[in-house]
Design a protein around this motif. Structure first.
Motif, PDB file in Angstrom:
ATOM      1  N   THR A   8       1.151  -1.462  -0.370  1.00 31.34           N
ATOM      2  CA  THR A   8      -0.505  -0.363   0.307  1.00 31.34           C
ATOM      3  C   THR A   8       0.554   0.803  -0.076  1.00 31.34           C
ATOM      4  OG1 THR A   8      -0.184  -0.083   1.930  1.00 31.34           O
ATOM      5  CG2 THR A   8      -1.908  -1.117   1.270  1.00 31.34           C
ATOM      6  N   ALA A   9       2.014   1.359  -0.462  1.00 35.11           N
ATOM      7  CA  ALA A   9       3.081   2.169  -0.563  1.00 35.11           C
ATOM      8  C   ALA A   9       3.043   3.084  -1.266  1.00 35.11           C
ATOM      9  CB  ALA A   9       4.571   1.860  -0.427  1.00 35.11           C
ATOM     10  N   SER A  10       2.390   3.161  -2.355  1.00 39.85           N
ATOM     11  CA  SER A  10       2.141   4.196  -3.497  1.00 39.85           C
ATOM     12  C   SER A  10       0.442   4.100  -3.787  1.00 39.85           C
ATOM     13  CB  SER A  10       2.938   3.292  -4.931  1.00 39.85           C
ATOM     14  OG  SER A  10       2.253   1.785  -5.207  1.00 39.85           O
ATOM     15  N   ASN A  11       0.910   4.504  -5.046  1.00 42.57           N
ATOM     16  CA  ASN A  11      -0.797   5.177  -5.145  1.00 42.57           C
ATOM     17  C   ASN A  11      -1.737   4.081  -5.690  1.00 42.57           C
ATOM     18  OD1 ASN A  11      -0.813   7.416  -5.018  1.00 42.57           O
ATOM     19  ND2 ASN A  11      -0.030   7.823  -7.319  1.00 42.57           N
ATOM     20  N   ILE A  12      -0.869   2.365  -6.333  1.00 40.79           N
ATOM     21  CA  ILE A  12      -1.966   1.596  -6.630  1.00 40.79           C
ATOM     22  C   ILE A  12      -1.490   0.965  -5.114  1.00 40.79           C
ATOM     23  CG2 ILE A  12      -1.968   0.162  -8.197  1.00 40.79           C
ATOM     24  CD1 ILE A  12      -0.039   1.462 -10.701  1.00 40.79           C
ATOM     25  N   CYS A  13      -2.544  -0.395  -4.842  1.00 35.17           N
ATOM     26  CA  CYS A  13      -2.506  -1.346  -3.266  1.00 35.17           C
ATOM     27  C   CYS A  13      -2.748  -1.600  -4.537  1.00 35.17           C
ATOM     28  CB  CYS A  13      -4.109  -0.871  -2.910  1.00 35.17           C
ATOM     29  SG  CYS A  13      -4.238  -2.292  -1.793  1.00 35.17           S
ATOM     30  N   THR A  14      -1.662  -3.276  -4.024  1.00 33.53           N
ATOM     31  CA  THR A  14      -1.790  -4.506  -4.783  1.00 33.53           C
ATOM     32  C   THR A  14      -1.794  -5.722  -3.648  1.00 33.53           C
ATOM     33  OG1 THR A  14       0.574  -4.853  -4.814  1.00 33.53           O
ATOM     34  CG2 THR A  14      -0.342  -3.631  -6.750  1.00 33.53           C
ATOM     35  N   VAL A  15      -2.790  -6.951  -3.799  1.00 31.54           N
ATOM     36  CA  VAL A  15      -2.669  -7.465  -2.335  1.00 31.54           C
ATOM     37  C   VAL A  15      -1.882  -8.955  -3.345  1.00 31.54           C
ATOM     38  CG1 VAL A  15      -4.071  -9.246  -0.805  1.00 31.54           C
ATOM     39  CG2 VAL A  15      -3.462  -6.467  -0.837  1.00 31.54           C
ATOM     40  N   SER A  16      -1.343 -10.170  -2.971  1.00 30.31           N
ATOM     41  CA  SER A  16      -0.914 -10.932  -3.680  1.00 30.31           C
ATOM     42  C   SER A  16      -1.487 -12.233  -2.796  1.00 30.31           C
ATOM     43  CB  SER A  16       0.013 -11.494  -4.608  1.00 30.31           C
ATOM     44  OG  SER A  16      -0.201 -10.442  -5.561  1.00 30.31           O
ATOM     45  N   VAL A  17      -1.758 -13.940  -3.135  1.00 31.33           N
ATOM     46  CA  VAL A  17      -1.735 -14.930  -2.236  1.00 31.33           C
ATOM     47  C   VAL A  17      -0.333 -15.911  -3.375  1.00 31.33           C
ATOM     48  CG1 VAL A  17      -2.372 -17.172  -1.708  1.00 31.33           C
ATOM     49  CG2 VAL A  17      -3.130 -14.948  -1.589  1.00 31.33           C
ATOM     50  N   LEU A  18       0.724 -15.653  -2.152  1.00 27.87           N
ATOM     51  CA  LEU A  18       2.003 -16.550  -2.835  1.00 27.87           C
ATOM     52  C   LEU A  18       2.348 -18.315  -2.743  1.00 27.87           C
ATOM     53  CD1 LEU A  18       2.780 -13.570  -2.814  1.00 27.87           C
ATOM     54  CD2 LEU A  18       4.707 -14.312  -4.339  1.00 27.87           C
ATOM     55  N   GLU A  19       2.762 -18.973  -3.537  1.00 30.61           N
ATOM     56  CA  GLU A  19       2.926 -20.640  -2.352  1.00 30.61           C
ATOM     57  C   GLU A  19       4.659 -20.864  -2.947  1.00 30.61           C
ATOM     58  OE1 GLU A  19       2.866 -24.021  -0.844  1.00 30.61           O
ATOM     59  OE2 GLU A  19       0.865 -23.058  -1.244  1.00 30.61           O
ATOM     60  N   ASP A  20       5.131 -19.993  -2.106  1.00 30.34           N
ATOM     61  CA  ASP A  20       6.968 -20.018  -1.588  1.00 30.34           C
ATOM     62  C   ASP A  20       7.392 -18.273  -2.301  1.00 30.34           C
ATOM     63  OD1 ASP A  20       6.905 -21.737  -0.537  1.00 30.34           O
ATOM     64  OD2 ASP A  20       6.981 -23.877  -1.884  1.00 30.34           O
ATOM     65  N   ASN A  21       7.841 -18.486  -3.890  1.00 34.37           N
ATOM     66  CA  ASN A  21       7.910 -17.170  -4.764  1.00 34.37           C
ATOM     67  C   ASN A  21       6.966 -17.392  -5.947  1.00 34.37           C
ATOM     68  OD1 ASN A  21       8.966 -20.069  -5.826  1.00 34.37           O
ATOM     69  ND2 ASN A  21      11.384 -18.702  -6.484  1.00 34.37           N
ATOM     70  N   LYS A  22       5.717 -18.275  -6.085  1.00 32.27           N
ATOM     71  CA  LYS A  22       5.058 -17.973  -7.038  1.00 32.27           C
ATOM     72  C   LYS A  22       3.829 -17.954  -7.014  1.00 32.27           C
ATOM     73  CE  LYS A  22       8.126 -21.080  -9.745  1.00 32.27           C
ATOM     74  NZ  LYS A  22       9.529 -19.800 -10.513  1.00 32.27           N
ATOM     75  N   CYS A  23       3.484 -16.865  -7.460  1.00 35.03           N
ATOM     76  CA  CYS A  23       2.399 -16.131  -7.454  1.00 35.03           C
ATOM     77  C   CYS A  23       0.876 -16.498  -8.019  1.00 35.03           C
ATOM     78  CB  CYS A  23       1.676 -14.934  -8.125  1.00 35.03           C
ATOM     79  SG  CYS A  23       0.696 -13.621  -7.767  1.00 35.03           S
ATOM     80  N   ILE A  24       0.326 -16.898  -6.911  1.00 33.23           N
ATOM     81  CA  ILE A  24      -1.290 -18.220  -6.928  1.00 33.23           C
ATOM     82  C   ILE A  24      -2.157 -16.642  -7.530  1.00 33.23           C
ATOM     83  CG2 ILE A  24      -3.031 -19.100  -6.031  1.00 33.23           C
ATOM     84  CD1 ILE A  24      -1.016 -19.987  -4.049  1.00 33.23           C
TER      85      ILE A  24
END
Length: 228
Positions: A8-24
């Protein structure tokens, strides 16, 4: 390991779920005025779409800055609330480190976040053998000061971040071999991968906000006091 990553540190808020280093799954909310209202619905939605419950999350990663003072507080506060309520492991990663993960170019990576008036938040990293390492301190500097530091390096440097784009012409004129990343936005995916690597290497990471300079209100108050 299942990871919930929140930026949430910029104008764009992003949320992700990952399995280890792979984005789900990644969810992007492009509304800088309502991070406080959008963050929890975004988390609930990404968990619902991945069919993962919050109790199944093993690690939560948040962006601790530098960046938007308000956005950073919202992200850190949200993660601290989760930590206290469900006793989950939490890690704070700097925006500058997360940006380094936007590129897989081997060698030196300079991350720059625009701080207005020819100022930038600056970080220097090296990618070698698939491992990112930080060189020196994360700092608030003028772009002139950054160029002066980087001129000591003869190897190619990859630049990433909105500060790199804004100052691209100046950087190109002063750094012999400069490359520029195509993806210059803060991302919960890069943040989550950086958090996973920090956790895997048992690196100590504080979740407390990293501002690097005082807020605009604090600076204005100091200036007002200096004029009395």
């Amino acid at each position: 390991m299942k990871i919930l990553s929140i930026d949430t540190a910029s104008n764009i808020c992003t949320v992700s779920v990952l399995e280890d280093n792979k984005c789900i799954k990644e969810l992007v909310v492009n509304d800088s005025r309502n991070h406080s209202e959008k963050i929890m619905p975004a988390i609930e939605k990404v968990l619902e779409e991945t069919k993962i419950e919050i109790k199944d999350i093993n690690l939560i990663v948040c962006d601790k800055g530098p960046g938007s003072f308000t956005g950073i507080r919202i992200g850190v506060g949200t993660v601290l609330a989760f930590r206290d309520s469900i006793n989950v492991e939490c890690i704070g990663i700097s925006s500058l480190e997360a940006l380094a993960y936007n590129t897989n170019n081997e060698g030196l990576i300079c991350t720059l976040i625009d701080a207005k008036n020819s100022n930038v938040y600056y970080g220097l990293f090296q990618l070698k053998d698939e491992t990112y390492s930080q060189i020196g301190e994360l700092e608030f500097k003028t772009i002139n000061e950054v160029i002066y530091i980087l001129k000591q390096y003869s190897s190619p440097i990859t630049f990433v971040g909105d500060g790199a784009i804004i100052n691209k012409e100046y950087i190109t004129e002063n750094i012999n071999v400069s490359k520029f990343c195509e993806n210059n936005n803060l991302s919960s995916i890069s943040l989550g991968i950086a958090g996973f690597n920090a956790y895997k290497s048992n690196r100590e990471t504080s979740i407390m906000p990293l501002y690097l300079r005082k807020s605009q209100a604090e600076r204005a108050l100091e200036e007002k006091g200096g004029n009395n």
